[in-house]
Design a protein around this motif. Structure first.
Motif, mmCIF file in Angstrom:
data_model
loop_
_atom_site.group_PDB
_atom_site.id
_atom_site.type_symbol
_atom_site.label_atom_id
_atom_site.label_comp_id
_atom_site.label_asym_id
_atom_site.label_seq_id
_atom_site.Cartn_x
_atom_site.Cartn_y
_atom_site.Cartn_z
ATOM 1 N N VAL A 171 1.122 1.614 9.384
ATOM 2 C CA VAL A 171 0.944 0.648 8.577
ATOM 3 C C VAL A 171 1.744 0.968 7.260
ATOM 4 O O VAL A 171 1.768 2.212 6.792
ATOM 5 C CB VAL A 171 -0.614 0.209 8.252
ATOM 6 N N THR A 172 2.188 0.211 6.431
ATOM 7 C CA THR A 172 2.672 0.326 5.018
ATOM 8 C C THR A 172 2.087 -0.317 4.001
ATOM 9 O O THR A 172 1.451 -1.277 4.275
ATOM 10 C CB THR A 172 4.236 -0.093 4.902
ATOM 11 N N THR A 173 1.896 0.448 2.771
ATOM 12 C CA THR A 173 1.466 -0.054 1.476
ATOM 13 C C THR A 173 2.408 0.124 0.723
ATOM 14 O O THR A 173 3.373 0.783 0.707
ATOM 15 C CB THR A 173 0.195 0.295 1.182
ATOM 16 N N VAL A 174 2.241 -0.791 -0.711
ATOM 17 C CA VAL A 174 2.977 -0.558 -1.735
ATOM 18 C C VAL A 174 2.384 0.259 -2.713
ATOM 19 O O VAL A 174 1.167 0.514 -3.026
ATOM 20 C CB VAL A 174 3.333 -2.152 -2.140
ATOM 21 N N ALA A 175 3.362 1.171 -3.341
ATOM 22 C CA ALA A 175 2.805 2.229 -4.454
ATOM 23 C C ALA A 175 3.892 1.780 -5.634
ATOM 24 O O ALA A 175 5.013 1.829 -5.482
ATOM 25 C CB ALA A 175 2.888 3.450 -4.010
ATOM 26 N N ALA A 176 3.315 1.577 -6.811
ATOM 27 C CA ALA A 176 4.273 1.168 -7.996
ATOM 28 C C ALA A 176 3.758 1.496 -9.331
ATOM 29 O O ALA A 176 2.535 1.748 -9.360
ATOM 30 C CB ALA A 176 4.304 -0.441 -8.032
ATOM 31 N N GLY A 219 -2.758 -5.439 2.213
ATOM 32 C CA GLY A 219 -3.755 -6.229 2.847
ATOM 33 C C GLY A 219 -3.029 -7.042 4.010
ATOM 34 O O GLY A 219 -2.119 -6.778 4.774
ATOM 35 N N PRO A 220 -3.765 -8.059 4.541
ATOM 36 C CA PRO A 220 -3.393 -8.944 5.818
ATOM 37 C C PRO A 220 -1.667 -9.329 5.713
ATOM 38 O O PRO A 220 -1.491 -9.852 4.567
ATOM 39 C CB PRO A 220 -4.084 -10.001 5.785
ATOM 40 N N GLY A 221 -0.699 -8.916 6.296
ATOM 41 C CA GLY A 221 0.362 -9.610 6.425
ATOM 42 C C GLY A 221 1.284 -8.667 5.274
ATOM 43 O O GLY A 221 2.537 -9.196 5.024
ATOM 44 N N ARG A 222 0.871 -7.850 4.664
ATOM 45 C CA ARG A 222 1.717 -7.019 3.711
ATOM 46 C C ARG A 222 2.285 -5.779 4.258
ATOM 47 O O ARG A 222 2.857 -4.943 3.288
ATOM 48 C CB ARG A 222 0.700 -6.790 2.494
ATOM 49 N N SER A 223 1.824 -5.331 5.551
ATOM 50 C CA SER A 223 2.553 -4.258 5.899
ATOM 51 C C SER A 223 3.910 -4.538 6.652
ATOM 52 O O SER A 223 4.036 -5.073 7.649
ATOM 53 C CB SER A 223 1.778 -3.876 7.398
ATOM 54 N N LEU A 224 5.033 -4.221 5.583
ATOM 55 C CA LEU A 224 6.368 -4.545 6.020
ATOM 56 C C LEU A 224 7.163 -3.509 6.212
ATOM 57 O O LEU A 224 6.594 -2.316 5.944
ATOM 58 C CB LEU A 224 7.113 -5.232 4.685
ATOM 59 N N GLU A 227 11.666 0.180 4.638
ATOM 60 C CA GLU A 227 12.816 0.030 3.875
ATOM 61 C C GLU A 227 12.996 -1.279 3.062
ATOM 62 O O GLU A 227 13.793 -1.291 2.355
ATOM 63 C CB GLU A 227 14.295 0.045 4.863
ATOM 64 N N THR A 228 12.181 -1.983 3.309
ATOM 65 C CA THR A 228 12.138 -3.428 2.661
ATOM 66 C C THR A 228 11.807 -3.222 1.073
ATOM 67 O O THR A 228 10.861 -2.605 0.612
ATOM 68 C CB THR A 228 10.977 -4.373 3.103
ATOM 69 N N PRO A 229 12.701 -3.834 0.362
ATOM 70 C CA PRO A 229 12.504 -3.579 -1.164
ATOM 71 C C PRO A 229 11.289 -4.307 -1.617
ATOM 72 O O PRO A 229 10.783 -5.334 -0.873
ATOM 73 C CB PRO A 229 13.983 -4.335 -1.753
ATOM 74 N N VAL A 230 10.785 -3.684 -2.668
ATOM 75 C CA VAL A 230 9.232 -4.239 -3.239
ATOM 76 C C VAL A 230 9.796 -5.023 -4.399
ATOM 77 O O VAL A 230 10.545 -4.514 -5.473
ATOM 78 C CB VAL A 230 8.680 -3.158 -3.616
ATOM 79 N N ALA A 255 8.771 1.085 -7.603
ATOM 80 C CA ALA A 255 7.961 0.739 -6.401
ATOM 81 C C ALA A 255 8.597 1.290 -5.210
ATOM 82 O O ALA A 255 9.880 1.470 -5.100
ATOM 83 C CB ALA A 255 7.980 -0.843 -6.361
ATOM 84 N N ARG A 256 7.820 1.548 -4.147
ATOM 85 C CA ARG A 256 8.361 1.925 -2.828
ATOM 86 C C ARG A 256 6.980 1.447 -1.687
ATOM 87 O O ARG A 256 6.180 1.420 -2.360
ATOM 88 C CB ARG A 256 8.542 3.525 -2.778
#
Length: 478
Positions: A171-176, A219-224, A227-230, A255-256
Protein backbone atom coordinates in the motif's frame (compact mmCIF):
# COMPACT_ATOMS: atom_id res chain seq x y z
CA UNK A 1 45.14 2.68 -0.64
CA UNK A 2 43.55 6.00 -1.58
CA UNK A 3 41.91 6.05 1.86
CA UNK A 4 41.27 3.75 4.78
CA UNK A 5 37.44 3.81 4.63
CA UNK A 6 35.19 4.77 1.74
CA UNK A 7 31.68 5.77 2.80
CA UNK A 8 29.10 5.66 -0.01
CA UNK A 9 26.12 7.90 0.67
CA UNK A 10 25.99 11.29 2.42
CA UNK A 11 22.70 11.01 4.27
CA UNK A 12 22.50 11.05 8.07
CA UNK A 13 24.07 7.58 8.37
CA UNK A 14 27.04 8.30 6.08
CA UNK A 15 27.67 11.75 7.54
CA UNK A 16 27.57 10.42 11.10
CA UNK A 17 29.94 7.60 10.19
CA UNK A 18 32.37 10.01 8.53
CA UNK A 19 32.40 12.07 11.72
CA UNK A 20 32.97 8.98 13.87
CA UNK A 21 35.93 8.01 11.70
CA UNK A 22 37.27 11.56 12.00
CA UNK A 23 37.01 11.34 15.80
CA UNK A 24 38.83 7.99 15.65
CA UNK A 25 41.62 9.55 13.58
CA UNK A 26 40.92 7.43 10.51
CA UNK A 27 41.28 8.86 6.97
CA UNK A 28 37.98 8.47 5.12
CA UNK A 29 36.37 9.57 1.86
CA UNK A 30 32.64 10.32 1.70
CA UNK A 31 30.94 10.21 -1.72
CA UNK A 32 27.38 10.72 -2.91
CA UNK A 33 25.73 10.29 -6.30
CA UNK A 34 23.75 13.56 -5.96
CA UNK A 35 25.31 16.69 -7.40
CA UNK A 36 23.97 18.71 -4.45
CA UNK A 37 22.46 18.02 -1.06
CA UNK A 38 18.78 17.11 -1.01
CA UNK A 39 16.36 19.80 0.16
CA UNK A 40 13.68 17.30 1.18
CA UNK A 41 12.84 16.92 4.85
CA UNK A 42 12.24 13.13 4.67
CA UNK A 43 12.49 12.13 8.36
CA UNK A 44 11.62 14.62 11.06
CA UNK A 45 12.18 13.30 14.60
CA UNK A 46 15.27 12.68 16.73
CA UNK A 47 15.08 10.11 19.51
CA UNK A 48 16.51 10.49 23.00
CA UNK A 49 19.37 8.04 22.41
CA UNK A 50 20.45 9.77 19.20
CA UNK A 51 20.53 13.11 21.02
CA UNK A 52 22.64 11.54 23.76
CA UNK A 53 25.08 10.28 21.15
CA UNK A 54 25.33 13.72 19.53
CA UNK A 55 25.88 15.19 23.00
CA UNK A 56 28.72 12.72 23.59
CA UNK A 57 30.44 14.17 20.53
CA UNK A 58 29.71 17.80 21.39
CA UNK A 59 27.26 18.16 18.50
CA UNK A 60 23.87 18.43 20.20
CA UNK A 61 24.04 22.00 21.45
CA UNK A 62 25.12 23.48 18.09
CA UNK A 63 22.56 21.31 16.28
CA UNK A 64 19.73 22.61 18.47
CA UNK A 65 20.99 26.15 17.86
CA UNK A 66 20.24 25.83 14.12
CA UNK A 67 16.57 26.75 14.59
CA UNK A 68 13.32 26.13 16.40
CA UNK A 69 13.20 22.40 17.15
CA UNK A 70 10.25 21.77 19.47
CA UNK A 71 10.09 18.76 21.72
CA UNK A 72 7.08 16.49 21.79
CA UNK A 73 5.42 13.45 23.32
CA UNK A 74 6.18 9.99 22.00
CA UNK A 75 3.39 8.11 20.25
CA UNK A 76 2.80 4.53 19.16
CA UNK A 77 0.45 4.04 16.21
CA UNK A 78 -0.81 7.56 16.75
CA UNK A 79 -1.62 6.92 20.43
CA UNK A 80 0.25 9.46 22.55
CA UNK A 81 2.26 8.36 25.59
CA UNK A 82 2.03 11.35 27.96
CA UNK A 83 3.38 9.51 31.01
CA UNK A 84 6.77 9.28 29.31
CA UNK A 85 7.35 13.04 29.26
CA UNK A 86 10.49 13.93 31.20
CA UNK A 87 11.64 10.31 31.47
CA UNK A 88 14.88 10.91 29.62
CA UNK A 89 17.38 13.74 29.74
CA UNK A 90 16.62 14.59 26.11
CA UNK A 91 12.99 14.49 24.95
CA UNK A 92 11.94 13.49 21.45
CA UNK A 93 12.56 16.50 19.20
CA UNK A 94 11.40 17.58 15.79
CA UNK A 95 14.53 18.17 13.69
CA UNK A 96 14.02 17.55 9.96
CA UNK A 97 16.51 15.28 8.24
CA UNK A 98 17.48 18.05 5.84
CA UNK A 99 18.60 20.18 8.83
CA UNK A 100 20.64 17.32 10.28
CA UNK A 101 22.31 16.63 6.93
CA UNK A 102 23.18 20.28 6.42
CA UNK A 103 24.54 20.62 9.95
CA UNK A 104 26.70 17.48 9.75
CA UNK A 105 28.01 18.31 6.28
CA UNK A 106 29.04 21.79 7.40
CA UNK A 107 30.62 20.38 10.56
CA UNK A 108 32.69 17.94 8.53
CA UNK A 109 33.69 20.64 6.05
CA UNK A 110 34.96 22.75 8.94
CA UNK A 111 37.19 19.79 9.86
CA UNK A 112 38.50 19.55 6.28
CA UNK A 113 36.27 16.65 5.17
CA UNK A 114 34.10 17.49 2.18
CA UNK A 115 31.53 15.31 0.47
CA UNK A 116 32.64 14.29 -3.01
CA UNK A 117 29.41 14.75 -4.93
CA UNK A 118 28.29 13.55 -8.33
CA UNK A 119 29.97 10.19 -7.67
CA UNK A 120 27.73 7.44 -9.02
CA UNK A 121 29.04 4.00 -8.07
CA UNK A 122 29.06 1.50 -10.94
CA UNK A 123 31.45 -1.27 -9.86
CA UNK A 124 32.78 -2.95 -6.75
CA UNK A 125 35.50 -5.54 -6.19
CA UNK A 126 37.28 -6.66 -3.04
CA UNK A 127 40.31 -8.79 -2.25
CA UNK A 128 42.26 -9.74 0.85
CA UNK A 129 43.69 -6.25 1.29
CA UNK A 130 40.94 -3.85 0.31
CA UNK A 131 38.02 -2.74 -1.85
CA UNK A 132 38.10 -1.12 -5.30
CA UNK A 133 35.14 1.11 -6.15
CA UNK A 134 34.53 2.30 -9.70
CA UNK A 135 32.41 5.32 -10.58
CA UNK A 136 30.64 6.62 -13.67
CA UNK A 137 33.16 8.44 -15.79
CA UNK A 138 35.98 6.05 -14.89
CA UNK A 139 36.97 7.28 -11.43
CA UNK A 140 38.38 4.68 -9.04
CA UNK A 141 38.85 4.77 -5.25
CA UNK A 142 40.76 2.08 -3.42
CA UNK A 143 40.08 1.67 0.31
CA UNK A 144 40.74 -0.79 3.09
CA UNK A 145 37.03 -0.92 3.99
CA UNK A 146 33.81 0.31 2.37
CA UNK A 147 30.52 1.18 4.07
CA UNK A 148 27.25 1.31 2.13
CA UNK A 149 25.09 4.14 3.46
CA UNK A 150 23.42 4.74 0.09
CA UNK A 151 19.78 4.23 1.01
CA UNK A 152 16.98 1.74 0.52
CA UNK A 153 17.81 1.22 -3.16
CA UNK A 154 21.48 0.73 -2.35
CA UNK A 155 23.78 0.31 -5.33
CA UNK A 156 26.39 -1.29 -3.08
CA UNK A 157 23.92 -3.89 -1.84
CA UNK A 158 22.89 -4.61 -5.42
CA UNK A 159 26.50 -5.01 -6.59
CA UNK A 160 27.17 -7.36 -3.67
CA UNK A 161 24.03 -9.35 -4.58
CA UNK A 162 23.33 -9.32 -0.88
CA UNK A 163 20.19 -11.05 0.36
CA UNK A 164 17.50 -8.51 1.29
CA UNK A 165 14.56 -10.62 2.46
CA UNK A 166 11.25 -9.26 3.62
CA UNK A 167 7.94 -8.01 2.29
CA UNK A 168 7.38 -5.73 -0.69
CA UNK A 169 5.11 -2.72 -0.33
CA UNK A 170 1.40 -3.52 -0.46
CA UNK A 171 0.00 0.00 0.00
CA UNK A 172 1.14 3.59 -0.54
CA UNK A 173 0.39 6.64 1.57
CA UNK A 174 1.22 10.32 1.13
CA UNK A 175 3.89 12.15 3.15
CA UNK A 176 4.08 15.92 2.69
CA UNK A 177 5.64 19.03 4.25
CA UNK A 178 2.97 21.70 4.47
CA UNK A 179 1.87 25.01 5.93
CA UNK A 180 -1.70 24.95 7.19
CA UNK A 181 -4.26 27.39 8.53
CA UNK A 182 -7.29 27.02 10.75
CA UNK A 183 -7.80 24.83 13.79
CA UNK A 184 -4.56 22.87 13.33
CA UNK A 185 -3.63 20.41 16.10
CA UNK A 186 0.05 20.36 17.09
CA UNK A 187 0.32 16.58 16.82
CA UNK A 188 -2.43 14.13 16.02
CA UNK A 189 -3.55 11.00 14.24
CA UNK A 190 -7.22 11.12 13.24
CA UNK A 191 -9.27 8.56 11.32
CA UNK A 192 -12.78 9.30 10.14
CA UNK A 193 -15.72 6.94 10.11
CA UNK A 194 -15.19 6.35 6.38
CA UNK A 195 -11.57 5.18 6.91
CA UNK A 196 -9.78 8.31 5.68
CA UNK A 197 -7.00 9.33 8.08
CA UNK A 198 -4.40 12.02 8.55
CA UNK A 199 -1.41 12.40 10.91
CA UNK A 200 0.34 15.67 11.74
CA UNK A 201 3.48 16.53 13.67
CA UNK A 202 5.54 19.74 13.86
CA UNK A 203 8.64 20.37 11.72
CA UNK A 204 9.68 23.65 13.33
CA UNK A 205 9.39 26.84 11.29
CA UNK A 206 10.41 28.15 7.89
CA UNK A 207 12.90 31.08 7.53
CA UNK A 208 9.99 33.52 8.02
CA UNK A 209 9.08 31.90 11.34
CA UNK A 210 5.90 30.27 10.04
CA UNK A 211 5.13 26.78 11.43
CA UNK A 212 5.71 23.79 9.17
CA UNK A 213 4.16 20.38 9.62
CA UNK A 214 4.63 16.89 8.30
CA UNK A 215 1.36 15.51 7.00
CA UNK A 216 0.77 11.82 6.36
CA UNK A 217 -2.56 10.68 4.96
CA UNK A 218 -4.34 7.79 3.31
CA UNK A 219 -7.53 5.82 3.23
CA UNK A 220 -9.86 3.96 0.87
CA UNK A 221 -8.91 4.45 -2.78
CA UNK A 222 -5.84 6.55 -1.92
CA UNK A 223 -3.20 3.87 -2.42
CA UNK A 224 -1.87 4.96 -5.83
CA UNK A 225 1.26 3.76 -7.67
CA UNK A 226 4.40 5.14 -6.00
CA UNK A 227 5.43 7.15 -9.07
CA UNK A 228 2.10 9.03 -9.27
CA UNK A 229 2.71 12.74 -8.51
CA UNK A 230 1.06 14.18 -5.39
CA UNK A 231 -0.99 17.28 -6.23
CA UNK A 232 -2.24 20.17 -4.11
CA UNK A 233 -5.81 19.14 -4.93
CA UNK A 234 -5.13 15.66 -3.55
CA UNK A 235 -3.77 17.16 -0.31
CA UNK A 236 -6.77 19.48 0.03
CA UNK A 237 -9.19 16.64 -0.62
CA UNK A 238 -7.46 14.44 1.98
CA UNK A 239 -7.53 17.21 4.60
CA UNK A 240 -11.20 17.88 3.90
CA UNK A 241 -12.05 14.19 4.27
CA UNK A 242 -10.62 14.15 7.80
CA UNK A 243 -10.90 17.70 9.17
CA UNK A 244 -13.74 19.13 7.09
CA UNK A 245 -13.34 22.90 6.69
CA UNK A 246 -11.40 23.32 9.97
CA UNK A 247 -7.96 22.93 8.33
CA UNK A 248 -6.84 24.48 5.04
CA UNK A 249 -3.67 24.07 2.95
CA UNK A 250 -1.62 27.26 2.59
CA UNK A 251 1.52 25.82 0.98
CA UNK A 252 2.71 22.42 -0.22
CA UNK A 253 6.51 22.39 0.03
CA UNK A 254 7.25 18.77 -0.74
CA UNK A 255 5.32 15.51 -1.12
CA UNK A 256 5.95 11.91 -2.05
CA UNK A 257 4.30 8.50 -1.82
CA UNK A 258 5.76 5.99 0.56
CA UNK A 259 5.18 2.25 0.86
CA UNK A 260 4.95 -0.19 3.74
CA UNK A 261 7.75 -2.40 2.38
CA UNK A 262 9.69 -4.12 5.18
CA UNK A 263 13.07 -5.66 4.36
CA UNK A 264 16.35 -6.30 6.16
CA UNK A 265 19.71 -7.47 4.86
CA UNK A 266 20.49 -11.02 5.96
CA UNK A 267 24.09 -10.02 6.71
CA UNK A 268 25.47 -6.57 7.51
CA UNK A 269 29.05 -7.58 6.74
CA UNK A 270 30.33 -8.88 3.42
CA UNK A 271 34.07 -9.25 3.76
CA UNK A 272 35.45 -5.70 3.84
CA UNK A 273 32.08 -4.14 2.96
CA UNK A 274 29.46 -3.19 5.55
CA UNK A 275 25.81 -2.19 5.13
CA UNK A 276 24.33 0.56 7.31
CA UNK A 277 21.17 2.64 7.52
CA UNK A 278 18.52 2.13 4.85
CA UNK A 279 20.99 0.07 2.83
CA UNK A 280 20.58 -2.53 5.60
CA UNK A 281 16.93 -2.08 6.56
CA UNK A 282 13.82 -0.40 5.12
CA UNK A 283 10.33 0.03 6.55
CA UNK A 284 7.40 2.40 6.62
CA UNK A 285 8.68 5.71 8.05
CA UNK A 286 6.99 6.08 11.43
CA UNK A 287 8.58 8.18 14.16
CA UNK A 288 11.80 8.67 12.13
CA UNK A 289 12.96 5.28 13.36
CA UNK A 290 14.77 4.58 10.10
CA UNK A 291 16.95 7.70 10.37
CA UNK A 292 17.66 7.14 14.06
CA UNK A 293 18.44 3.45 13.54
CA UNK A 294 20.84 4.35 10.73
CA UNK A 295 22.63 6.96 12.84
CA UNK A 296 22.99 4.36 15.59
CA UNK A 297 24.40 1.89 13.04
CA UNK A 298 27.08 4.44 12.23
CA UNK A 299 27.91 5.08 15.88
CA UNK A 300 28.27 1.35 16.51
CA UNK A 301 30.43 0.69 13.47
CA UNK A 302 32.65 3.79 13.42
CA UNK A 303 34.88 3.12 16.43
CA UNK A 304 35.19 -0.56 15.49
CA UNK A 305 36.47 0.31 12.01
CA UNK A 306 38.82 2.78 13.67
CA UNK A 307 40.18 0.03 15.90
CA UNK A 308 40.69 -2.25 12.88
CA UNK A 309 42.50 0.45 10.90
CA UNK A 310 44.76 1.30 13.86
CA UNK A 311 45.58 -2.39 14.28
CA UNK A 312 44.39 -3.04 17.82
CA UNK A 313 40.91 -4.45 17.15
CA UNK A 314 40.39 -7.94 18.63
CA UNK A 315 39.62 -10.50 15.95
CA UNK A 316 35.93 -10.66 16.85
CA UNK A 317 35.28 -6.91 17.07
CA UNK A 318 34.06 -6.16 13.54
CA UNK A 319 31.73 -9.15 13.79
CA UNK A 320 29.95 -7.57 16.74
CA UNK A 321 28.54 -4.90 14.40
CA UNK A 322 26.11 -7.38 12.80
CA UNK A 323 25.55 -9.24 16.08
CA UNK A 324 24.53 -6.05 17.88
CA UNK A 325 22.75 -4.02 15.22
CA UNK A 326 20.84 -6.66 13.22
CA UNK A 327 18.51 -7.56 16.14
CA UNK A 328 17.87 -3.85 16.79
CA UNK A 329 16.65 -3.19 13.25
CA UNK A 330 14.65 -6.44 13.26
CA UNK A 331 12.82 -5.17 16.36
CA UNK A 332 12.22 -1.81 14.63
CA UNK A 333 10.66 -3.57 11.64
CA UNK A 334 8.36 -5.51 13.97
CA UNK A 335 7.19 -2.46 15.90
CA UNK A 336 6.65 -0.47 12.68
CA UNK A 337 4.60 -3.30 11.20
CA UNK A 338 2.51 -3.42 14.37
CA UNK A 339 1.97 0.35 14.24
CA UNK A 340 1.06 0.21 10.56
CA UNK A 341 -1.55 -2.47 11.26
CA UNK A 342 -3.09 -0.56 14.18
CA UNK A 343 -3.14 2.69 12.19
CA UNK A 344 -5.18 0.95 9.45
CA UNK A 345 -3.20 2.46 6.58
CA UNK A 346 -5.72 1.28 3.98
CA UNK A 347 -8.70 2.65 5.89
CA UNK A 348 -10.52 -0.69 5.99
CA UNK A 349 -12.31 0.03 9.30
CA UNK A 350 -12.28 -3.73 9.82
CA UNK A 351 -14.27 -4.45 13.03
CA UNK A 352 -11.70 -6.95 14.30
CA UNK A 353 -8.90 -4.44 13.80
CA UNK A 354 -10.87 -1.66 15.49
CA UNK A 355 -11.51 -3.94 18.46
CA UNK A 356 -7.80 -4.75 18.73
CA UNK A 357 -6.86 -1.06 18.56
CA UNK A 358 -9.43 -0.14 21.23
CA UNK A 359 -7.98 -2.80 23.54
CA UNK A 360 -4.43 -1.66 22.80
CA UNK A 361 -5.35 1.98 23.45
CA UNK A 362 -6.83 0.99 26.79
CA UNK A 363 -3.64 -0.85 27.74
CA UNK A 364 -1.55 2.23 26.97
CA UNK A 365 -3.16 3.99 29.93
CA UNK A 366 -0.97 1.75 32.12
CA UNK A 367 2.32 3.36 33.10
CA UNK A 368 4.40 0.21 32.54
CA UNK A 369 2.99 -0.17 29.02
CA UNK A 370 3.85 3.45 28.17
CA UNK A 371 7.34 2.99 29.61
CA UNK A 372 7.89 -0.18 27.59
CA UNK A 373 6.77 1.48 24.36
CA UNK A 374 8.90 4.54 25.15
CA UNK A 375 11.97 2.34 25.66
CA UNK A 376 11.23 0.76 22.28
CA UNK A 377 10.82 4.07 20.44
CA UNK A 378 13.44 6.24 22.15
CA UNK A 379 16.40 3.91 21.64
CA UNK A 380 17.09 4.04 25.38
CA UNK A 381 15.94 0.45 25.86
CA UNK A 382 18.55 -1.02 23.50
CA UNK A 383 20.72 -3.55 25.30
CA UNK A 384 23.55 -5.17 23.36
CA UNK A 385 24.53 -8.77 24.16
CA UNK A 386 27.92 -8.60 25.91
CA UNK A 387 30.06 -10.67 28.26
CA UNK A 388 29.04 -9.77 31.81
CA UNK A 389 25.56 -8.59 30.86
CA UNK A 390 24.21 -10.31 33.96
CA UNK A 391 25.24 -7.02 35.59
CA UNK A 392 22.38 -4.46 35.46
CA UNK A 393 24.26 -1.75 33.50
CA UNK A 394 26.26 -3.85 31.03
CA UNK A 395 25.02 -3.55 27.44
CA UNK A 396 22.94 -0.42 28.10
CA UNK A 397 23.61 3.23 27.20
CA UNK A 398 25.86 4.78 29.84
CA UNK A 399 24.31 7.29 32.24
CA UNK A 400 25.62 10.85 32.13
CA UNK A 401 27.41 11.10 35.48
CA UNK A 402 28.63 14.11 37.42
CA UNK A 403 32.39 13.59 37.71
CA UNK A 404 33.19 16.84 39.44
CA UNK A 405 34.41 19.45 36.97
CA UNK A 406 32.99 17.57 33.98
CA UNK A 407 30.19 15.19 33.08
CA UNK A 408 31.00 11.73 31.82
CA UNK A 409 29.40 12.22 28.40
CA UNK A 410 31.78 15.10 27.67
CA UNK A 411 34.74 12.76 28.23
CA UNK A 412 33.58 10.56 25.34
CA UNK A 413 34.34 13.34 22.85
CA UNK A 414 37.87 11.94 22.60
CA UNK A 415 36.53 8.88 20.77
CA UNK A 416 38.26 6.61 23.29
CA UNK A 417 36.80 4.32 25.92
CA UNK A 418 36.17 5.66 29.40
CA UNK A 419 36.88 3.87 32.68
CA UNK A 420 35.01 5.48 35.57
CA UNK A 421 37.11 4.74 38.63
CA UNK A 422 35.62 6.58 41.65
CA UNK A 423 37.76 4.82 44.28
CA UNK A 424 41.00 5.18 42.27
CA UNK A 425 41.50 1.41 42.27
CA UNK A 426 42.22 0.69 38.62
CA UNK A 427 45.05 3.03 37.61
CA UNK A 428 47.49 0.17 37.05
CA UNK A 429 45.26 -1.94 34.83
CA UNK A 430 43.93 1.08 32.89
CA UNK A 431 47.52 2.18 32.30
CA UNK A 432 47.98 -0.81 30.00
CA UNK A 433 45.59 0.79 27.46
CA UNK A 434 46.54 4.50 27.69
CA UNK A 435 45.98 5.22 23.99
CA UNK A 436 42.51 3.64 23.93
CA UNK A 437 40.92 4.20 27.34
CA UNK A 438 40.70 7.33 29.51
CA UNK A 439 40.19 7.11 33.27
CA UNK A 440 38.18 9.55 35.39
CA UNK A 441 35.81 9.91 38.32
CA UNK A 442 38.19 9.77 41.27
CA UNK A 443 36.60 11.02 44.46
CA UNK A 444 33.06 11.00 43.08
CA UNK A 445 30.10 8.89 44.12
CA UNK A 446 29.76 7.25 40.72
CA UNK A 447 29.66 3.51 40.18
CA UNK A 448 32.76 1.99 38.55
CA UNK A 449 32.10 1.11 34.93
CA UNK A 450 33.82 0.81 31.56
CA UNK A 451 32.18 2.66 28.66
CA UNK A 452 32.86 1.96 24.98
CA UNK A 453 33.52 4.88 22.59
CA UNK A 454 29.91 4.62 21.35
CA UNK A 455 28.57 5.26 24.85
CA UNK A 456 27.57 1.74 25.93
CA UNK A 457 28.61 0.19 29.24
CA UNK A 458 30.77 -2.90 28.61
CA UNK A 459 31.89 -3.68 32.17
CA UNK A 460 30.61 -3.01 35.69
CA UNK A 461 30.78 -4.66 39.07
CA UNK A 462 33.36 -7.43 39.50
CA UNK A 463 36.93 -6.00 39.67
CA UNK A 464 38.37 -9.38 38.66
CA UNK A 465 36.68 -9.17 35.26
CA UNK A 466 37.85 -5.66 34.36
CA UNK A 467 41.10 -6.68 32.67
CA UNK A 468 39.40 -9.38 30.55
CA UNK A 469 36.75 -6.82 29.55
CA UNK A 470 39.42 -4.32 28.50
CA UNK A 471 41.09 -6.99 26.39
CA UNK A 472 37.78 -8.10 24.88
CA UNK A 473 36.85 -4.61 23.66
CA UNK A 474 40.18 -2.82 23.32
CA UNK A 475 42.58 -5.54 22.23
CA UNK A 476 45.94 -6.54 23.58
CA UNK A 477 47.62 -4.07 25.96
CA UNK A 478 50.14 -1.75 24.38
Amino acid sequence: MDTEVLVVGAGPTGLTLANELRVAGVPAVLVDRLAQRSTLSKAGGVQSRTQEAFDQRGLLEPLLATGNHPDGIAHFAGITLPLTRGRHRHPWRSIPQVVIEGFLEEHLAAQGIRVRRDHELTGLAQDEDGVTATFAGGGVIRSRYLVAADGGRSTVRSLLRAEFPGRPGTVTTVAADVRLSGDVPAMTHVQGDDGHWAALFPLGTDPQGRPLRRLSMGGPGRSLPRETPVTEDEIRDGLRAVFGSRVELLELRYARRITNAARQAAQYRHGRVFLAGDAAHVHLPIGAQGMNTGIQDALNLGWKLGAAVHGWAPEHLLGTYHAERHPVAAAVLRNVQAQSLLMDQQGTRDPDLLAAKDLFAALTHLRDVQYHLDDTLSGMGIRYPMPGDDQPLVGLPAPDLDLGPVRSHALLRSGRGLLIDPADRFAKVAGLWPDRVDRAGQGTGAEPMLVRPDGYVCWAGDPDTLEPALGHWFGEPR
